[in-house]
Design a protein around this motif. Structure first.
Motif, mmCIF file in Angstrom:
data_model
loop_
_atom_site.group_PDB
_atom_site.id
_atom_site.type_symbol
_atom_site.label_atom_id
_atom_site.label_comp_id
_atom_site.label_asym_id
_atom_site.label_seq_id
_atom_site.Cartn_x
_atom_site.Cartn_y
_atom_site.Cartn_z
ATOM 1 N N PHE A 285 -44.240 -23.850 -7.725
ATOM 2 C CA PHE A 285 -43.913 -23.307 -9.042
ATOM 3 C C PHE A 285 -45.157 -22.820 -9.792
ATOM 4 C CE2 PHE A 285 -40.393 -25.815 -7.783
ATOM 5 C CZ PHE A 285 -39.277 -25.383 -8.485
ATOM 6 N N ILE A 286 -46.334 -23.069 -9.239
ATOM 7 C CA ILE A 286 -47.590 -22.744 -9.907
ATOM 8 C C ILE A 286 -48.059 -21.358 -9.514
ATOM 9 C CG2 ILE A 286 -50.032 -23.359 -10.086
ATOM 10 C CD1 ILE A 286 -49.186 -26.279 -9.575
ATOM 11 N N LEU A 287 -48.487 -20.587 -10.490
ATOM 12 C CA LEU A 287 -49.122 -19.295 -10.254
ATOM 13 C C LEU A 287 -50.607 -19.453 -10.558
ATOM 14 C CD1 LEU A 287 -46.509 -16.988 -12.039
ATOM 15 C CD2 LEU A 287 -46.649 -17.517 -9.598
ATOM 16 N N ALA A 288 -51.456 -19.089 -9.610
ATOM 17 C CA ALA A 288 -52.910 -19.203 -9.791
ATOM 18 C C ALA A 288 -53.442 -17.883 -10.328
ATOM 19 C CB ALA A 288 -53.577 -19.556 -8.464
ATOM 20 N N SER A 289 -54.063 -17.925 -11.497
ATOM 21 C CA SER A 289 -54.458 -16.685 -12.168
ATOM 22 C C SER A 289 -55.718 -16.061 -11.595
ATOM 23 C CB SER A 289 -54.644 -16.936 -13.669
ATOM 24 O OG SER A 289 -55.666 -17.896 -13.911
ATOM 25 N N HIS A 290 -56.788 -16.862 -11.434
ATOM 26 C CA HIS A 290 -58.062 -16.273 -11.011
ATOM 27 C C HIS A 290 -58.879 -17.295 -10.244
ATOM 28 C CE1 HIS A 290 -61.266 -17.931 -13.851
ATOM 29 N NE2 HIS A 290 -60.161 -18.536 -14.258
ATOM 30 N N LEU A 291 -59.919 -16.803 -9.608
ATOM 31 C CA LEU A 291 -60.855 -17.664 -8.885
ATOM 32 C C LEU A 291 -62.085 -17.874 -9.756
ATOM 33 C CD1 LEU A 291 -61.665 -19.176 -6.308
ATOM 34 C CD2 LEU A 291 -62.699 -17.049 -5.490
ATOM 35 N N SER A 292 -62.296 -19.104 -10.173
ATOM 36 C CA SER A 292 -63.435 -19.438 -11.020
ATOM 37 C C SER A 292 -64.740 -19.348 -10.240
ATOM 38 C CB SER A 292 -63.253 -20.852 -11.569
ATOM 39 O OG SER A 292 -64.440 -21.323 -12.173
ATOM 40 N N GLU A 293 -65.833 -19.221 -10.964
ATOM 41 C CA GLU A 293 -67.154 -19.257 -10.358
ATOM 42 C C GLU A 293 -67.573 -20.672 -9.964
ATOM 43 O OE1 GLU A 293 -69.834 -16.251 -10.078
ATOM 44 O OE2 GLU A 293 -67.742 -16.081 -9.412
ATOM 45 N N LEU A 310 -56.714 -12.859 -9.361
ATOM 46 C CA LEU A 310 -57.885 -12.113 -9.801
ATOM 47 C C LEU A 310 -59.177 -12.813 -9.395
ATOM 48 C CD1 LEU A 310 -56.714 -11.520 -13.487
ATOM 49 C CD2 LEU A 310 -56.831 -9.751 -11.718
ATOM 50 N N THR A 311 -60.220 -12.020 -9.191
ATOM 51 C CA THR A 311 -61.572 -12.537 -9.058
ATOM 52 C C THR A 311 -62.420 -11.804 -10.096
ATOM 53 O OG1 THR A 311 -61.277 -12.929 -6.698
ATOM 54 C CG2 THR A 311 -63.537 -12.898 -7.518
ATOM 55 N N MET A 312 -62.750 -12.509 -11.170
ATOM 56 C CA MET A 312 -63.368 -11.861 -12.334
ATOM 57 C C MET A 312 -64.732 -12.448 -12.699
ATOM 58 S SD MET A 312 -61.004 -9.641 -13.475
ATOM 59 C CE MET A 312 -61.155 -9.441 -15.252
ATOM 60 N N GLN A 313 -65.292 -13.332 -11.838
ATOM 61 C CA GLN A 313 -66.558 -14.008 -12.122
ATOM 62 C C GLN A 313 -66.515 -14.751 -13.456
ATOM 63 O OE1 GLN A 313 -67.007 -10.318 -11.222
ATOM 64 N NE2 GLN A 313 -66.547 -11.250 -9.253
ATOM 65 N N MET A 314 -65.344 -15.327 -13.783
ATOM 66 C CA MET A 314 -65.168 -16.034 -15.047
ATOM 67 C C MET A 314 -65.359 -17.538 -14.848
ATOM 68 S SD MET A 314 -61.853 -13.926 -16.473
ATOM 69 C CE MET A 314 -61.548 -15.034 -17.849
ATOM 70 N N ARG A 315 -65.870 -18.200 -15.889
ATOM 71 C CA ARG A 315 -66.014 -19.655 -15.866
ATOM 72 C C ARG A 315 -66.000 -20.224 -17.286
ATOM 73 N NH1 ARG A 315 -71.313 -20.647 -17.163
ATOM 74 N NH2 ARG A 315 -72.807 -18.976 -16.802
ATOM 75 N N GLU A 318 -60.657 -22.586 -21.312
ATOM 76 C CA GLU A 318 -59.747 -22.311 -22.429
ATOM 77 C C GLU A 318 -58.394 -21.790 -21.965
ATOM 78 O OE1 GLU A 318 -61.597 -19.637 -25.209
ATOM 79 O OE2 GLU A 318 -63.433 -20.831 -25.349
ATOM 80 N N GLY A 319 -58.300 -21.383 -20.701
ATOM 81 C CA GLY A 319 -57.098 -20.718 -20.218
ATOM 82 C C GLY A 319 -57.203 -19.210 -20.267
ATOM 83 N N THR A 320 -58.432 -18.693 -20.367
ATOM 84 C CA THR A 320 -58.618 -17.242 -20.477
ATOM 85 C C THR A 320 -58.083 -16.503 -19.246
ATOM 86 O OG1 THR A 320 -60.906 -17.684 -19.767
ATOM 87 C CG2 THR A 320 -60.535 -17.255 -22.107
ATOM 88 N N GLY A 321 -58.338 -17.040 -18.058
ATOM 89 C CA GLY A 321 -57.809 -16.413 -16.854
ATOM 90 C C GLY A 321 -56.299 -16.470 -16.806
ATOM 91 N N ALA A 322 -55.722 -17.589 -17.269
ATOM 92 C CA ALA A 322 -54.267 -17.728 -17.284
ATOM 93 C C ALA A 322 -53.627 -16.683 -18.196
ATOM 94 C CB ALA A 322 -53.877 -19.132 -17.727
#
Length: 353
Positions: A285-293, A310-315, A318-322
């Motif tokens: 049931f989980i959707l994975a938004s992005h790959l963290s650094e 997504l792969t956005m080089q984010m770390r 706060e839930g920003t990728g979500a």
């Protein structure tokens, strides 16, 4: 019976028939089969969760859990603990990255004080559901009692259930808590069996010396507490965090009430690991938004069999990728319902093998 037990008992598998029907429709759209990748997987997953792909998501809620950590006393963070309540004020005023991205995704931002060490005043949009004023220092003993861990899980269940009952059809999770990559790494170390130094990153950008202190604190915490990997509540209580427990509760409520939950990066990934160990079906049931650094995030996703959108080089957290991922869920729904099929467009379809 505890709310946690009741929630776990309500969890059922995805609707395989609805997923097969959705896949058949996706294969009839004017494109090569599978060519829209993750967007197709999202639509298919939504069908499995909801019984059909919804025409639109009428409401979305992003639940941000805030809590502090006693392990900051070990020098594991580049920022002082006072930043946690300061950021909660910023969230309440609408000035943080998650505020911007939640607005972009047309999602309500729900702030929850589940374990901030200081007393917060009444703030716009803040739910005061404090289980404890932060965790104890996991490097010196258990971070929480088992009862506190269950209580924090149940706060997440209650907050998420209320939002679902209010009509929200997609939940996102995020967090705020100085030092919280340390318990997240500890949780991952227990469940993965990987060496601590291999899965522990710099979090808020700590230097080499603080990274050594962080690794040492986790290793010490694992040795002192000896968390049992076969008992997720034991792991959560001994080396986890209140906001991590709260996010795990949100996931479990979404699964039980058949509402998809989109996770953020490493810390929400640790929460998802706890949720999937408590309820193995939860991963579907989980959707994975992005790959963290953070180096441990890829390991956590692999353990759960999840692929990031997504792969956005984010770390940042706060839930920003979500929040960004929510916009892709919207896109997947639009593709499913608005794209023409081969027969509608008068185009010859792919040859059947």
């Amino acid at each position: 019976m505890k709310l946690l037990d009741q929630t776990l008992q309500r969890i059922k598998p995805l609707d395989a028939r609805a997923m097969a029907k959705a896949q058949a429709h996706l294969d009839e759209l004017t494109k090569p089969p599978g060519s829209l990748g993750a967007l197709e997987d999202i639509a298919r997953r939504l069908a499995g969760i909801r019984g059909e792909v919804p025409r639109r998501l009428s409401r979305k809620a992003h639940i941000l859990m805030a809590g502090d950590h006693g392990v900051v006393a070990e020098g594991v963070s580049a920022f002082p603990q006072e930043v946690t309540p300061q950021m909660v004020f910023n969230f309440s005023r609408g000035g943080a990255a998650i505020n911007v991205l939640a607005r972009h995704a047309s999602a309500e931002l729900v702030l929850v004080d589940i374990g901030v060490a200081s007393d917060l005043p009444e703030l716009p949009g803040l739910l005061k559901r404090k289980v404890a004023p932060g965790t104890a220092n996991l490097a010196r003993g258990p971070a929480m009692t088992r009862e506190q861990a269950i209580a924090a899980l149940e706060v997440g269940i209650e907050v998420a259930s209320a939002k679902i009952e209010a009509g929200n059809e997609l939940l996102g999770i995020g967090e705020m808590g100085i030092g919280n990559t340390t318990p997240s790494s500890a949780i991952l170390a227990v469940f993965s069996g990987r060496p601590v130094e291999e899965i522990t990153g710099r979090g808020t950008g700590v230097d080499a010396n603080r990274l050594r202190l962080k690794i040492k604190a986790i290793q010490q915490g694992l040795a002192i507490n000896n968390p049992n990997p076969d008992d997720p509540l034991d792991v959560l209580a001994k080396v986890g965090g209140l906001e991590i427990a709260g996010m795990a509760g949100v996931i479990l409520a979404g699964v039980a009430m058949r509402v998809p939950v989109i996770i953020d990066g490493f810390i929400s990934g640790a929460a998802a690991l706890v949720a999937t160990r408590l309820a193995p079906l939860a991963g579907e049931f989980i959707l994975a938004s992005h790959l963290s650094e953070e180096p441990g995030h890829a390991v956590a996703l692999e353990l759960m069999g999840l692929k990031p959108m997504l792969t956005m080089q984010m770390r940042l957290g706060e839930g920003t990728g979500a929040a960004l991922g929510m916009t892709l869920v919207d896109a997947a729904i639009m593709i499913y319902h608005e794209m023409a099929t081969f027969s509608q467009a008068g185009i010859s379809g792919a040859l059947k093998s």
